[in-house]
Design a protein around this motif. Structure first.
Motif, short mmCIF file in Angstrom:
data_model
loop_
_atom_site.label_atom_id
_atom_site.label_comp_id
_atom_site.label_asym_id
_atom_site.label_seq_id
_atom_site.Cartn_x
_atom_site.Cartn_y
_atom_site.Cartn_z
N GLN A 7 0.81 -1.22 0.00
CA GLN A 7 0.00 0.00 0.00
C GLN A 7 0.85 1.28 0.00
O GLN A 7 0.34 2.37 -0.24
CB GLN A 7 -0.92 0.02 1.24
CG GLN A 7 -1.91 -1.10 1.29
CD GLN A 7 -2.91 -1.02 0.14
OE1 GLN A 7 -3.27 0.06 -0.28
NE2 GLN A 7 -3.31 -2.16 -0.38
N LEU A 8 2.16 1.15 0.28
CA LEU A 8 3.05 2.32 0.37
C LEU A 8 3.05 3.18 -0.89
O LEU A 8 2.94 4.41 -0.78
CB LEU A 8 4.47 1.87 0.74
CG LEU A 8 5.45 2.98 1.11
CD1 LEU A 8 4.92 3.78 2.29
CD2 LEU A 8 6.80 2.40 1.44
N PRO A 9 3.15 2.65 -2.11
CA PRO A 9 3.13 3.52 -3.29
C PRO A 9 1.82 4.32 -3.40
O PRO A 9 1.84 5.50 -3.76
CB PRO A 9 3.27 2.55 -4.46
CG PRO A 9 3.93 1.35 -3.90
CD PRO A 9 3.47 1.27 -2.47
N ALA A 10 0.71 3.72 -3.05
CA ALA A 10 -0.56 4.44 -3.10
C ALA A 10 -0.57 5.55 -2.05
O ALA A 10 -1.03 6.68 -2.31
CB ALA A 10 -1.73 3.48 -2.87
N LEU A 11 -0.07 5.26 -0.86
CA LEU A 11 -0.01 6.25 0.21
C LEU A 11 0.91 7.41 -0.18
O LEU A 11 0.56 8.58 0.03
CB LEU A 11 0.48 5.58 1.51
CG LEU A 11 0.52 6.47 2.74
CD1 LEU A 11 -0.86 7.02 3.06
CD2 LEU A 11 1.04 5.68 3.93
N ILE A 12 2.05 7.11 -0.77
CA ILE A 12 2.97 8.15 -1.23
C ILE A 12 2.30 8.98 -2.32
O ILE A 12 2.41 10.22 -2.33
CB ILE A 12 4.30 7.53 -1.72
CG1 ILE A 12 5.08 6.96 -0.53
CG2 ILE A 12 5.14 8.56 -2.46
CD1 ILE A 12 6.32 6.17 -0.91
N GLY A 13 1.59 8.35 -3.20
CA GLY A 13 0.87 9.08 -4.26
C GLY A 13 -0.17 10.03 -3.68
O GLY A 13 -0.32 11.16 -4.15
N VAL A 14 -0.89 9.61 -2.64
CA VAL A 14 -1.89 10.47 -1.99
C VAL A 14 -1.21 11.66 -1.34
O VAL A 14 -1.67 12.80 -1.46
CB VAL A 14 -2.72 9.65 -0.97
CG1 VAL A 14 -3.56 10.57 -0.09
CG2 VAL A 14 -3.59 8.64 -1.68
N VAL A 15 -0.11 11.43 -0.63
CA VAL A 15 0.61 12.51 0.04
C VAL A 15 1.16 13.51 -1.00
O VAL A 15 1.01 14.73 -0.85
CB VAL A 15 1.75 11.95 0.93
CG1 VAL A 15 2.66 13.07 1.42
CG2 VAL A 15 1.17 11.19 2.10
N ILE A 16 1.75 12.99 -2.07
CA ILE A 16 2.28 13.88 -3.12
C ILE A 16 1.14 14.65 -3.77
O ILE A 16 1.25 15.85 -4.03
CB ILE A 16 3.09 13.07 -4.15
CG1 ILE A 16 4.39 12.58 -3.53
CG2 ILE A 16 3.36 13.91 -5.39
CD1 ILE A 16 5.19 11.63 -4.39
N GLY A 17 0.04 14.00 -4.03
CA GLY A 17 -1.13 14.67 -4.62
C GLY A 17 -1.66 15.77 -3.70
O GLY A 17 -2.01 16.87 -4.16
N ALA A 18 -1.74 15.48 -2.40
CA ALA A 18 -2.22 16.48 -1.44
C ALA A 18 -1.27 17.68 -1.39
O ALA A 18 -1.72 18.84 -1.37
CB ALA A 18 -2.37 15.86 -0.06
N LEU A 19 0.04 17.40 -1.35
CA LEU A 19 1.01 18.50 -1.33
C LEU A 19 0.94 19.33 -2.62
O LEU A 19 1.00 20.55 -2.59
CB LEU A 19 2.43 17.96 -1.14
CG LEU A 19 2.78 17.50 0.26
CD1 LEU A 19 4.17 16.84 0.27
CD2 LEU A 19 2.74 18.66 1.23
N GLY A 20 0.80 18.64 -3.74
CA GLY A 20 0.68 19.34 -5.03
C GLY A 20 -0.56 20.22 -5.07
O GLY A 20 -0.51 21.36 -5.53
#
Length: 175
Positions: A7-20
């Motif tokens: 699940q880590l890649p999905a979690l990283i994607g969510v965090v990056i998306g939120a920051l963006g």
């Protein structure tokens, strides 16, 4: 642990998306704020520029009327220097605060052009204080004042990025 790593890649994607999204919103708000602030200042400058021109034009019109009294100008409503004195004082008093606002908010180029216009007006007033009767010399002073006014309006249009306007040169109908 294996599920977490999956699940880590999905979690990283969510965090990056939120920051963006956060960065995009903050940047957009900053751009909007600066654009609105610039629009407010342009509006204020336009008001100051127009008010300054109005007060100066009031003095110019009074000089035309006094010049007509001396036979220098064809203005249809002559005014004696004695009658004009309180009106000139009032126009000058109105012009002082607008001149200060112009110095505070106006661009250097507009202020320089305003100074040229005021100097032309002061020459006209000096001409009248001396009670000179010389229509040709008066006409030359009028033309200088009109050119100075046109220069002021041109500088204002340039400063506010307005389209070119009327030359402000009107020919008076012959009666």
């Amino acid at each position: 642990m294996n599920v977490f790593i999956q699940q880590l890649p999905a979690l990283i994607g969510v965090v990056i998306g939120a920051l963006g999204s956060y960065v995009a919103i903050v940047r957009g708000e900053r751009v909007r704020f600066h654009r609105e602030r610039e629009a407010r200042w342009e509006e204020r400058r336009l008001t100051v520029y127009a008010e300054y021109a109005r007060t100066l034009k009031k003095s110019v019109t009074l000089t035309y009327r006094v010049a007509s009294h001396f036979g220098n100008d064809p203005h249809p409503h002559p005014l004696s220097p004695a009658e004009a004195a309180p009106l000139m004082a009032e126009a000058t008093a109105e012009g002082d605060p607008t001149g200060e606002s112009l110095l505070l908010l106006g661009s250097a180029h507009v202020v320089d052009k305003a100074r040229v216009w005021v100097n032309a007006l002061m020459e006209m007033q000096r001409f009248l204080r001396e009670e000179t009767r010389d229509p040709e010399a008066w006409h030359a002073l009028m033309e200088r004042q009109r050119e100075a006014r046109a220069g002021y309006y041109s500088a204002v249009r340039d400063d506010l990025a307005l389209p070119p306007g009327n030359s402000a040169h009107w020919s008076a109908p012959q009666v």
